[in-house]
Design a protein around this motif. Sequence first.
Motif, PDB file in Angstrom:
ATOM      1  N   GLY A   1       0.907  -1.034   0.101  1.00 17.72           N
ATOM      2  CA  GLY A   1      -0.034  -0.059   0.044  1.00 17.72           C
ATOM      3  C   GLY A   1       0.899   1.403   0.013  1.00 17.72           C
ATOM      4  O   GLY A   1       1.783   1.301  -0.792  1.00 17.72           O
ATOM      5  N   ASP A   2       0.797   2.181   1.026  1.00 16.34           N
ATOM      6  CA  ASP A   2       1.489   3.393   0.939  1.00 16.34           C
ATOM      7  C   ASP A   2       2.627   3.124   1.915  1.00 16.34           C
ATOM      8  O   ASP A   2       3.173   4.478   2.515  1.00 16.34           O
ATOM      9  N   ARG A   3       3.103   2.085   2.184  1.00 16.52           N
ATOM     10  CA  ARG A   3       4.291   1.700   3.201  1.00 16.52           C
ATOM     11  C   ARG A   3       5.236   0.907   2.489  1.00 16.52           C
ATOM     12  O   ARG A   3       4.918   0.226   1.591  1.00 16.52           O
ATOM     13  N   VAL A   4       6.383   1.395   2.830  1.00 16.58           N
ATOM     14  CA  VAL A   4       7.478   0.562   2.574  1.00 16.58           C
ATOM     15  C   VAL A   4       8.135  -0.358   3.344  1.00 16.58           C
ATOM     16  O   VAL A   4       8.190   0.004   4.585  1.00 16.58           O
ATOM     17  N   THR A   5       7.983  -1.617   3.251  1.00 13.22           N
ATOM     18  CA  THR A   5       8.180  -2.857   4.191  1.00 13.22           C
ATOM     19  C   THR A   5       9.618  -3.315   4.286  1.00 13.22           C
ATOM     20  O   THR A   5      10.005  -4.287   5.054  1.00 13.22           O
ATOM     21  N   GLY A   6      10.522  -3.030   3.506  1.00 10.78           N
ATOM     22  CA  GLY A   6      11.600  -3.262   3.145  1.00 10.78           C
ATOM     23  C   GLY A   6      12.499  -2.906   2.068  1.00 10.78           C
ATOM     24  O   GLY A   6      12.067  -2.110   1.044  1.00 10.78           O
ATOM     25  N   VAL A   7      13.811  -3.129   1.891  1.00  9.29           N
ATOM     26  CA  VAL A   7      14.527  -2.947   0.631  1.00  9.29           C
ATOM     27  C   VAL A   7      15.196  -4.203   0.012  1.00  9.29           C
ATOM     28  O   VAL A   7      15.606  -5.055   0.901  1.00  9.29           O
ATOM     29  N   HIS A   8      15.120  -4.085  -1.120  1.00  6.48           N
ATOM     30  CA  HIS A   8      15.737  -5.339  -2.032  1.00  6.48           C
ATOM     31  C   HIS A   8      17.174  -4.717  -2.089  1.00  6.48           C
ATOM     32  O   HIS A   8      17.647  -3.790  -2.321  1.00  6.48           O
TER      33      HIS A   8
END
Lengths: 89, 407
Positions: free
Chosen positions: B206-213
């Motif tokens: 949604g409108d959140r970033v939950t992690g980074v690749h």
Amino acid sequence: MLLIRCPWCGDRDEVEFRYGGQADVAYPTDPHELDDTEWGNFLFVRANPMGALTERWVHTAGCRRWFSVVRDTATNEMTPDIPQRRESR
Amino acid sequence: MVVDGHTSPAPDRLWRNPEPKSNYDVVIVGAGGHGLATAYYLARNHGVTDIAVLERGWLAGGNMARNTTIIRSNYLLDASAALYDHALRLWEELPEELDHEFQFSQCGVLNLAHTEQEARDARRRAFANELNGVDAEWLTPDEIAEVCPILDTSPRLRYPVLGATYQRRAGVAKHDLVAWALARKCDEMGVDFIQNCEVTGFVTAGDRVTGVHTNRGTIGAGRVGLAAAGRTSVLTDTLGISLPLQSHPLQAMASEILEPVHPCVVMSNHVHVYTSQAHKGELVLGAGIDTHNGYAQRGSVHVIENQLAAAVELFPIFGRAHLLRTWAGTVDVTPDASPIIGPTPYENLFVNCGWGTGGFKATPGAGWVFAHTIATGAPHPLNEPYGMERFTSGALIDEHGAAAVAH
């Protein structure tokens, strides 16, 4: 130092040119329809890729004509993108 | 400090080199000066210590290793003066606080004026500085000659020196040592520095970033702060965020090691060169960006020629110095020559970017306000004017030229 190919004058040193930034940024067809965000994007936001960028240069010390090239911003390799139509002076 | 006493006689480590955990409260992208300072103030001011600082190369190996070490706060506009002077006040207390020598030297900065208009603009800036509580003086050519005797203040120059603003509290600090001092303290407080870890994209919900690749796997994040300088828009492009940034090469150079001859920092906007002498003895010189966009960390030779011509004209004794090294960093420049520090359309993603040619001087101040922004989710009063929405509202912080160096 970039070696830039002017479509009219050939390969010339970068110091003969000025940079014009991203190419093909069209003026809004109906400016009255733009909201503030769209105006802000039109005025201030330009492509900034790490890779191929189509950009404008003007041969200030030569024929003084504008033209477009495709340059890789990571390697500086340039591909002349010779315009089909007559460019504005 | 952690000592690896069992396997190696190597010197004491300033920081650990841990494997990344699967999840952190805060992930900071970029272990340059700003990323380090942000982690430091997150831990010190906000008690957040479950932090990973991810770095695609090695710690402080990007623009932090490439800058010209100058620190000053003589900006014209209120918002700029407040932010940069906050940074300068932090610089003044950091050597003791970090308990690590980084050669912070308040040797003073001269900003020369070479035309009548420039002299008027410079005096206006000095008055504005005084009104904002920033120390500033206007010096005549004779007074400049007393501060910096090697500078040619005679009327024979093509662009004679008509005067200068002088900020005595300004100066230089050894950039590498600053990074190492911050990293050591952060490490003591539990911050993980993950080097050789390039962020390639984001995990979103949604409108959140939950992690980074990353090239070392996916790392979960409660909040993400971008402090990736010239590469910021490469990252935000993957999220569809349109930041008004253009990345350019910015070149600097150093001479051979010379005896101490240069007592302060001298900057000239009009002929465009700035110089100082490192503690070790190199003359350090810089000027403006190359006009074209570029990520190659390489600029064009004519830019170096122009600034060396200006330097030799102003400092005749530099004529016999040998240039030893030139290099370039990739700087991200905004249309109003001021940084962007604040929230993004993603609720838990924050950016600190657009510092252009002037990020080093702001290091602790940027870290302070960015840490506040990440910890509380809202900007600190000092970075409230610096949000990306100013490019929609039109409330620009236009520091072109007034910033005392041309962009």
